[in-house]
Scaffold this motif. Structure first.
Motif, PDB file in Angstrom:
ATOM      1  N   ALA A 163       0.725  -1.093  -0.054  1.00  0.00           N
ATOM      2  CA  ALA A 163       0.039   0.022   0.085  1.00  0.00           C
ATOM      3  C   ALA A 163       0.969   1.327  -0.055  1.00  0.00           C
ATOM      4  O   ALA A 163       0.454   2.199  -0.731  1.00  0.00           O
ATOM      5  CB  ALA A 163      -0.780  -0.017   1.215  1.00  0.00           C
ATOM      6  N   GLN A 164       1.976   1.182   0.676  1.00  0.00           N
ATOM      7  CA  GLN A 164       2.961   2.356   0.801  1.00  0.00           C
ATOM      8  C   GLN A 164       3.340   2.628  -0.454  1.00  0.00           C
ATOM      9  O   GLN A 164       3.276   3.756  -0.986  1.00  0.00           O
ATOM     10  CB  GLN A 164       3.979   2.160   1.654  1.00  0.00           C
ATOM     11  N   ASN A 165       3.935   1.735  -1.275  1.00  0.00           N
ATOM     12  CA  ASN A 165       4.504   1.872  -2.688  1.00  0.00           C
ATOM     13  C   ASN A 165       3.488   2.282  -3.591  1.00  0.00           C
ATOM     14  O   ASN A 165       3.780   3.042  -4.430  1.00  0.00           O
ATOM     15  CB  ASN A 165       5.138   0.324  -2.911  1.00  0.00           C
ATOM     16  N   ALA A 166       2.182   1.682  -3.561  1.00  0.00           N
ATOM     17  CA  ALA A 166       1.239   1.996  -4.309  1.00  0.00           C
ATOM     18  C   ALA A 166       0.813   3.570  -4.203  1.00  0.00           C
ATOM     19  O   ALA A 166       0.233   4.116  -5.368  1.00  0.00           O
ATOM     20  CB  ALA A 166       0.232   1.072  -4.200  1.00  0.00           C
ATOM     21  N   THR A 167       0.638   3.986  -3.034  1.00  0.00           N
ATOM     22  CA  THR A 167       0.369   5.212  -2.739  1.00  0.00           C
ATOM     23  C   THR A 167       1.655   6.294  -2.544  1.00  0.00           C
ATOM     24  O   THR A 167       1.349   7.549  -2.866  1.00  0.00           O
ATOM     25  CB  THR A 167      -0.317   5.603  -1.505  1.00  0.00           C
ATOM     26  N   GLY A 168       2.688   5.861  -2.821  1.00  0.00           N
ATOM     27  CA  GLY A 168       3.725   6.711  -2.629  1.00  0.00           C
ATOM     28  C   GLY A 168       4.076   7.431  -1.477  1.00  0.00           C
ATOM     29  O   GLY A 168       4.816   8.710  -1.599  1.00  0.00           O
ATOM     30  N   SER A 169       3.490   7.066  -0.239  1.00  0.00           N
ATOM     31  CA  SER A 169       3.513   7.995   1.081  1.00  0.00           C
ATOM     32  C   SER A 169       4.956   7.642   1.737  1.00  0.00           C
ATOM     33  O   SER A 169       5.106   6.947   2.708  1.00  0.00           O
ATOM     34  CB  SER A 169       2.459   7.441   1.823  1.00  0.00           C
ATOM     35  N   VAL A 170       5.991   7.992   1.274  1.00  0.00           N
ATOM     36  CA  VAL A 170       7.300   7.655   1.548  1.00  0.00           C
ATOM     37  C   VAL A 170       7.972   9.045   1.871  1.00  0.00           C
ATOM     38  O   VAL A 170       7.942  10.121   1.568  1.00  0.00           O
ATOM     39  CB  VAL A 170       8.310   6.839   0.456  1.00  0.00           C
ATOM     40  N   PRO A 171       9.260   8.937   2.935  1.00  0.00           N
ATOM     41  CA  PRO A 171      10.247  10.325   3.192  1.00  0.00           C
ATOM     42  C   PRO A 171      11.241  10.211   2.010  1.00  0.00           C
ATOM     43  O   PRO A 171      11.499   8.931   1.675  1.00  0.00           O
ATOM     44  CB  PRO A 171      10.607   9.667   4.366  1.00  0.00           C
ATOM     45  N   GLY A 172      11.829  11.270   1.955  1.00  0.00           N
ATOM     46  CA  GLY A 172      12.885  11.152   1.126  1.00  0.00           C
ATOM     47  C   GLY A 172      14.052  11.051   1.861  1.00  0.00           C
ATOM     48  O   GLY A 172      14.184  10.793   3.106  1.00  0.00           O
ATOM     49  N   PRO A 173      15.273  10.450   1.338  1.00  0.00           N
ATOM     50  CA  PRO A 173      16.415  10.015   2.047  1.00  0.00           C
ATOM     51  C   PRO A 173      16.979  11.009   2.884  1.00  0.00           C
ATOM     52  O   PRO A 173      17.520  10.624   3.800  1.00  0.00           O
ATOM     53  CB  PRO A 173      17.495   9.620   0.805  1.00  0.00           C
ATOM     54  N   PHE A 174      17.024  12.350   2.701  1.00  0.00           N
ATOM     55  CA  PHE A 174      17.468  13.262   3.799  1.00  0.00           C
ATOM     56  C   PHE A 174      16.474  13.477   5.050  1.00  0.00           C
ATOM     57  O   PHE A 174      17.218  13.371   6.211  1.00  0.00           O
ATOM     58  CB  PHE A 174      17.509  14.579   3.006  1.00  0.00           C
ATOM     59  N   ASP A 175      15.122  13.393   4.647  1.00  0.00           N
ATOM     60  CA  ASP A 175      14.480  13.058   5.891  1.00  0.00           C
ATOM     61  C   ASP A 175      14.390  11.898   6.622  1.00  0.00           C
ATOM     62  O   ASP A 175      14.861  11.985   7.992  1.00  0.00           O
ATOM     63  CB  ASP A 175      12.910  13.168   5.425  1.00  0.00           C
ATOM     64  N   ALA A 176      14.811  10.603   6.068  1.00  0.00           N
ATOM     65  CA  ALA A 176      15.216   9.475   6.837  1.00  0.00           C
ATOM     66  C   ALA A 176      16.474   9.491   7.428  1.00  0.00           C
ATOM     67  O   ALA A 176      16.545   9.268   8.701  1.00  0.00           O
ATOM     68  CB  ALA A 176      15.124   8.322   5.566  1.00  0.00           C
ATOM     69  N   TRP A 177      17.486  10.346   6.867  1.00  0.00           N
ATOM     70  CA  TRP A 177      18.762  10.508   7.417  1.00  0.00           C
ATOM     71  C   TRP A 177      18.629  11.262   8.594  1.00  0.00           C
ATOM     72  O   TRP A 177      19.410  11.187   9.585  1.00  0.00           O
ATOM     73  CB  TRP A 177      19.913  10.995   6.359  1.00  0.00           C
ATOM     74  N   LEU A 178      17.822  12.554   8.462  1.00  0.00           N
ATOM     75  CA  LEU A 178      17.763  13.461   9.788  1.00  0.00           C
ATOM     76  C   LEU A 178      17.040  12.562  10.919  1.00  0.00           C
ATOM     77  O   LEU A 178      17.422  12.905  11.910  1.00  0.00           O
ATOM     78  CB  LEU A 178      16.915  14.704   9.471  1.00  0.00           C
ATOM     79  N   THR A 179      15.938  11.992  10.742  1.00  0.00           N
ATOM     80  CA  THR A 179      15.130  11.317  11.657  1.00  0.00           C
ATOM     81  C   THR A 179      16.311   9.988  12.257  1.00  0.00           C
ATOM     82  O   THR A 179      16.284   9.880  13.634  1.00  0.00           O
ATOM     83  CB  THR A 179      14.104  10.451  10.818  1.00  0.00           C
ATOM     84  N   LEU A 180      17.006   9.600  11.358  1.00  0.00           N
ATOM     85  CA  LEU A 180      18.153   8.648  12.188  1.00  0.00           C
ATOM     86  C   LEU A 180      19.133   9.232  12.952  1.00  0.00           C
ATOM     87  O   LEU A 180      19.554   8.717  13.942  1.00  0.00           O
ATOM     88  CB  LEU A 180      18.665   7.827  10.825  1.00  0.00           C
ATOM     89  N   ARG A 181      19.523  10.260  12.737  1.00  0.00           N
ATOM     90  CA  ARG A 181      20.639  11.065  13.470  1.00  0.00           C
ATOM     91  C   ARG A 181      19.716  11.511  14.754  1.00  0.00           C
ATOM     92  O   ARG A 181      20.515  11.310  15.879  1.00  0.00           O
ATOM     93  CB  ARG A 181      21.018  12.223  12.488  1.00  0.00           C
ATOM     94  N   GLY A 182      18.786  11.791  14.726  1.00  0.00           N
ATOM     95  CA  GLY A 182      17.948  12.461  15.910  1.00  0.00           C
ATOM     96  C   GLY A 182      17.570  11.060  16.833  1.00  0.00           C
ATOM     97  O   GLY A 182      17.951  11.200  18.040  1.00  0.00           O
TER      98      GLY A 182
END
Length: 382
Positions: free
Chosen positions: A225-244
């Motif tokens: 469902a996520q892939n079908a709807t495209g509700s994903v974070p960009g890689p920079f957003d993922a990286w910032l979250t991982l840093r936090g």
């Protein structure tokens, strides 16, 4: 299993095999070269479907929540939407907290109800009321604990028993507690939801969401469902979250320390009618919170004597507590839920009191925060 902070720093985050970089790279690419038609390298072909930076975040979040599968999203509401549309069909019924987050209520009431879904708001701390709200068509019990914004506490184990007994899945929004303070999957939840914008990211510089589950079949459906709807974070957003998330444990300890001091101030101040903080012994959910949480969190709500106008004056009277929506960042925030984050529930069964003020207590020097809030409250009490 390693301790929480060790997992936060290392889970999904091995040094880069090519360069030895100790921090996960930002894979800023939309597409990946294939070794022949359909021959992906490591399962990556297009960043909507999967991205290595996002994979690292997902593996870390799964480890922190004690789940086997995690999905990162572009926002908490994006995660909520994909989850509910995956679990529900027209004619299904949802049980919501009687003081659910305004965005969750808006999604259910304004988007899913026209699709044919029904819902019932219930105080999930009231086991008898929850049992009475269950129907044969109830597919989801949606739980927040602590709730937003009234800081209500639900016994996750008891709610899970009732939900499963009725054939429903239990979803726990763990945003207020964070994975550091509470582990809903271990208590019987089927899915844990986070707005990673809040404590997980922790620095008010990125918007994101996440789902964590131990159910492989459900995880597969959610991924589709996520892939079908495209509700994903960009890689920079993922990286910032991982840093936090690396500093989540130390931040949450300071958030809790400071919130306890603020709750003590509020409990003594004549301008305050009621303090809503599960760490206070008089809170009706104190014992349950003490059982299922490591500590009581960094969120504090309170009722101001004098109603709406007095509450608005308090919100306007602070300097360090910034008047803003959201929560869980290193900086302290103050808001009036009825006019801000929970405006969408006005006129509904979930409407919040006009005298309510919500604090997200940051990690500043606590004496400065105490003085700032005391000054604002004194001005109202005069």
């Amino acid at each position: 299993m390693h301790g929480f902070s060790t997992r936060a720093i290392h889970a999904g985050q091995e040094p880069d095999p090519t360069t030895g970089a100790v921090i996960v790279p930002i894979h800023a690419t939309s597409t990946f070269a294939q070794d022949g038609v359909g021959g992906t390298r490591g399962g990556y072909e297009y960043s909507r479907s999967a991205n290595p930076t996002r994979t690292a975040l997902q593996e870390c979040l799964a480890a922190l929540e004690g789940g086997r599968h995690a999905l990162a999203f572009g926002s908490g509401m994006g995660a909520s939407d994909v989850l509910l549309r995956t679990l529900l069909r027209p004619g299904d019924h949802v049980v919501l907290p009687h003081d659910a987050y305004g965005g969750t209520f808006r999604l259910v009431d304004k988007v899913l109800v026209p699709w044919g879904v029904e819902y019932t708001p219930v105080d999930l701390a009231d086991v008898a009321a929850l049992r009475a709200a269950m129907r044969p068509e109830t597919s989801v019990v949606w739980c927040e604990t602590p709730t937003n914004p009234l800081l209500g506490i639900a016994d996750i184990t008891a709610v899970a028993e009732i939900a499963h007994g009725g054939g429903a899945r239990l979803v726990v929004d763990n945003t207020f507690a964070s994975p550091y303070l509470q582990q809903p999957l271990a208590l019987g939840a089927d899915v844990v939801l986070h707005s990673t914008t809040k404590y997980v990211g922790g620095h008010s510089d990125v918007v994101g969401g996440a789902l964590v589950t131990g159910d492989a079949e459900l995880a597969e459906r959610l991924t589709f469902a996520q892939n079908a709807t495209g509700s994903v974070p960009g890689p920079f957003d993922a990286w910032l979250t991982l840093r936090g998330v690396k500093t989540l444990a130390v931040r949450m300890e300071r958030h809790c320390d400071n919130a306890e001091r603020i709750a003590e101030l509020l409990a003594r101040h004549p301008a305050v009618e009621q303090v809503l903080y599960p760490g206070l012994p008089e809170h009706p959910g104190h014992e349950v919170a003490a059982k299922q949480m490591r500590r009581f969190g960094g969120m504090v709500s309170f009722m101001v004597r004098g109603g709406r106008e007095a509450a608005l004056r308090v919100c306007a009277g602070t300097q360090l507590f910034i008047l803003a929506e959201s929560l869980g960042g290193v900086e302290s925030l103050i808001e009036h839920p009825g006019a801000m984050t929970h405006m969408s529930v006005a006129g509904s069964a979930l409407e919040v009191p006009d005298a309510l003020v919500r604090l997200s207590v940051g990690i500043e020097d606590v004496e400065d925060l105490v003085e700032d809030l005391r000054t604002a409250l004194d001005a109202v009490a005069d």
